[in-house]
Design a protein around this motif. Structure first.
Motif, PDB file in Angstrom:
ATOM      1  N   ARG A 187      34.728  56.344  65.190  1.00  0.00           N
ATOM      2  CA  ARG A 187      33.552  55.636  65.960  1.00  0.00           C
ATOM      3  C   ARG A 187      32.383  55.863  65.164  1.00  0.00           C
ATOM      4  O   ARG A 187      31.267  55.147  65.212  1.00  0.00           O
ATOM      5  CB  ARG A 187      33.659  55.918  67.380  1.00  0.00           C
ATOM      6  N   ARG A 188      32.336  57.177  64.394  1.00  0.00           N
ATOM      7  CA  ARG A 188      31.022  57.522  63.880  1.00  0.00           C
ATOM      8  C   ARG A 188      31.063  56.688  62.484  1.00  0.00           C
ATOM      9  O   ARG A 188      29.848  56.745  61.749  1.00  0.00           O
ATOM     10  CB  ARG A 188      31.310  58.972  63.481  1.00  0.00           C
ATOM     11  N   ASN A 189      31.957  56.044  62.203  1.00  0.00           N
ATOM     12  CA  ASN A 189      31.918  55.347  60.838  1.00  0.00           C
ATOM     13  C   ASN A 189      31.748  53.874  61.028  1.00  0.00           C
ATOM     14  O   ASN A 189      32.631  53.026  61.558  1.00  0.00           O
ATOM     15  CB  ASN A 189      33.434  55.983  60.040  1.00  0.00           C
ATOM     16  N   ARG A 190      30.930  53.352  60.485  1.00  0.00           N
ATOM     17  CA  ARG A 190      30.427  52.016  60.677  1.00  0.00           C
ATOM     18  C   ARG A 190      31.376  50.975  59.923  1.00  0.00           C
ATOM     19  O   ARG A 190      31.679  49.835  60.131  1.00  0.00           O
ATOM     20  CB  ARG A 190      29.012  51.480  60.043  1.00  0.00           C
ATOM     21  N   VAL A 195      35.732  46.803  59.965  1.00  0.00           N
ATOM     22  CA  VAL A 195      37.091  46.481  59.551  1.00  0.00           C
ATOM     23  C   VAL A 195      37.873  45.789  60.513  1.00  0.00           C
ATOM     24  O   VAL A 195      38.527  44.870  60.605  1.00  0.00           O
ATOM     25  CB  VAL A 195      37.991  47.501  58.809  1.00  0.00           C
ATOM     26  N   ALA A 196      37.633  46.707  61.813  1.00  0.00           N
ATOM     27  CA  ALA A 196      38.292  46.416  63.020  1.00  0.00           C
ATOM     28  C   ALA A 196      38.118  44.800  63.405  1.00  0.00           C
ATOM     29  O   ALA A 196      38.900  44.014  63.664  1.00  0.00           O
ATOM     30  CB  ALA A 196      37.842  47.427  64.113  1.00  0.00           C
ATOM     31  N   ALA A 197      36.453  44.518  63.283  1.00  0.00           N
ATOM     32  CA  ALA A 197      35.963  43.147  63.656  1.00  0.00           C
ATOM     33  C   ALA A 197      36.739  42.013  62.571  1.00  0.00           C
ATOM     34  O   ALA A 197      36.945  41.121  63.226  1.00  0.00           O
ATOM     35  CB  ALA A 197      34.300  43.387  63.568  1.00  0.00           C
ATOM     36  N   ASP A 198      36.566  42.540  61.468  1.00  0.00           N
ATOM     37  CA  ASP A 198      37.241  41.537  60.477  1.00  0.00           C
ATOM     38  C   ASP A 198      38.730  41.154  60.555  1.00  0.00           C
ATOM     39  O   ASP A 198      39.196  40.126  60.565  1.00  0.00           O
ATOM     40  CB  ASP A 198      36.999  42.108  59.016  1.00  0.00           C
ATOM     41  N   VAL A 199      39.488  42.271  61.056  1.00  0.00           N
ATOM     42  CA  VAL A 199      40.784  42.304  61.179  1.00  0.00           C
ATOM     43  C   VAL A 199      41.037  41.296  62.497  1.00  0.00           C
ATOM     44  O   VAL A 199      41.753  40.117  62.502  1.00  0.00           O
ATOM     45  CB  VAL A 199      41.769  43.524  61.454  1.00  0.00           C
ATOM     46  N   ARG A 200      40.102  41.276  63.665  1.00  0.00           N
ATOM     47  CA  ARG A 200      40.414  40.514  64.721  1.00  0.00           C
ATOM     48  C   ARG A 200      39.875  39.197  64.507  1.00  0.00           C
ATOM     49  O   ARG A 200      40.350  38.437  65.151  1.00  0.00           O
ATOM     50  CB  ARG A 200      39.388  41.380  65.848  1.00  0.00           C
ATOM     51  N   ASP A 201      38.869  39.115  63.643  1.00  0.00           N
ATOM     52  CA  ASP A 201      38.503  37.548  63.387  1.00  0.00           C
ATOM     53  C   ASP A 201      39.748  36.869  62.562  1.00  0.00           C
ATOM     54  O   ASP A 201      39.774  35.830  62.944  1.00  0.00           O
ATOM     55  CB  ASP A 201      37.147  37.871  62.625  1.00  0.00           C
ATOM     56  N   PRO A 213      42.446  56.247  67.691  1.00  0.00           N
ATOM     57  CA  PRO A 213      41.417  56.858  66.811  1.00  0.00           C
ATOM     58  C   PRO A 213      41.961  58.021  65.915  1.00  0.00           C
ATOM     59  O   PRO A 213      42.937  58.436  66.088  1.00  0.00           O
ATOM     60  CB  PRO A 213      40.560  57.406  68.300  1.00  0.00           C
ATOM     61  N   ARG A 214      40.814  58.518  64.910  1.00  0.00           N
ATOM     62  CA  ARG A 214      41.180  59.465  64.314  1.00  0.00           C
ATOM     63  C   ARG A 214      41.138  60.885  65.319  1.00  0.00           C
ATOM     64  O   ARG A 214      40.270  61.027  66.177  1.00  0.00           O
ATOM     65  CB  ARG A 214      40.168  59.935  63.369  1.00  0.00           C
ATOM     66  N   ASN A 215      42.189  61.630  65.170  1.00  0.00           N
ATOM     67  CA  ASN A 215      42.184  62.722  66.266  1.00  0.00           C
ATOM     68  C   ASN A 215      42.760  64.179  65.847  1.00  0.00           C
ATOM     69  O   ASN A 215      44.042  63.799  65.229  1.00  0.00           O
ATOM     70  CB  ASN A 215      42.869  62.341  67.481  1.00  0.00           C
TER      71      ASN A 215
END
Length: 259
Positions: A187-190, A195-201, A213-215
């Protein structure tokens, strides 16, 4: 028995972490789960606390039809979760089976003998599009794709989708995509957000709402030989996999009702 291949030819995208923790979450809901470790690295086996010495029979012998599922399966420390472990012998399987008739259907024929013992079978695939992954795709009803939130994600996904279409056309027309799971989301990385938005598009509803998440706890758990859901069930990674399991169950239920 529902069979779900967890595949992506790119390495380090969270396939094994997803396989272990999704299997654990499904078992926790009451499902009888079989996890097939189909990666020569055997990380799913290690992550469930099954050491090399305990891997008497493995997915290698199963692929060669030298043993049955019953002979290869191991009960894990997770109730209702059983494992067919992997060894490095799997590395040579592609060469050994090159002249074998219907070599792409070996796993399918082995698993179809055990339709009633488990509710769902998860197959942890290697990071390649070779004979092992093709065997898993032929054996599976569904495909779950872990997709890392990084720049080259969509490029790798395109190659995988092309392979899926070839498998459908030649071997398994019933293969359906259960969903794409976004993993290693920071979440700290734009860039992760983009990428998440592009994949959903591009893919729309195929993408699960739940994002993994990275954990740190997800990374630590395998070294202790337990799934993250047991190592720390309250960490963000564990909670995300519980959410992913809920979505998987909902999608599987809808598909069953529509059939």
């Amino acid at each position: 028995m529902i069979r779900i291949a967890i595949a992506n030819q790119k390495g380090g995208v969270g396939k094994t972490t997803t396989a272990i923790n999704l299997a654990t979450a499904l078992a926790a809901t009451g499902w009888r789960v079989l996890l097939v470790d189909f990666d020569p690295q055997g990380n799913a086996s290690t992550g469930l606390g099954v050491g090399q010495a305990a891997r008497g029979r493995s997915s290698y012998e199963l692929l060669r039809h030298d043993c049955t599922v019953e002979e290869a399966v191991i009960a894990t420390q997770v109730p209702r979760l059983d494992l067919i472990p992997a060894t490095q012998d799997l590395t040579g399987a592609e060469i050994e089976l090159i002249d074998v008739e219907k070599r792409t259907h070996r796993l399918h024929h082995a698993l179809e003998q055990q339709e009633d013992r488990w509710d769902v079978c998860l197959i942890d695939c290697p990071p390649s599009l070779g004979l092992l992954t093709v065997n898993a795709l032929v054996a599976a009803n569904m495909l779950l794709v872990p997709l890392q939130c990084e720049f080259f994600a969509l490029e790798g996904l395109t190659q995988l989708l092309q392979t899926i279409e070839r498998v459908r056309a030649r071997f398994n027309p019933q293969l359906a995509i259960l969903g794409v799971a976004l993993t290693m989301y920071d979440r700290r990385n734009r860039l992760s957000e983009q990428v998440a938005a592009d994949v959903r598009d591009v893919l729309g509803d195929v993408v699960f709402e739940t994002v993994i998440p990275r954990n740190v706890r997800l990374s630590e758990a395998p070294s202790h030989g337990v799934p993250a859901l047991i190592y720390d069930h309250r960490c963000p990674g564990s909670e995300a996999y519980i959410g992913l399991a809920r979505e998987c169950i909902a999608r599987l239920t809808r598909k069953a009702q529509a059939a």
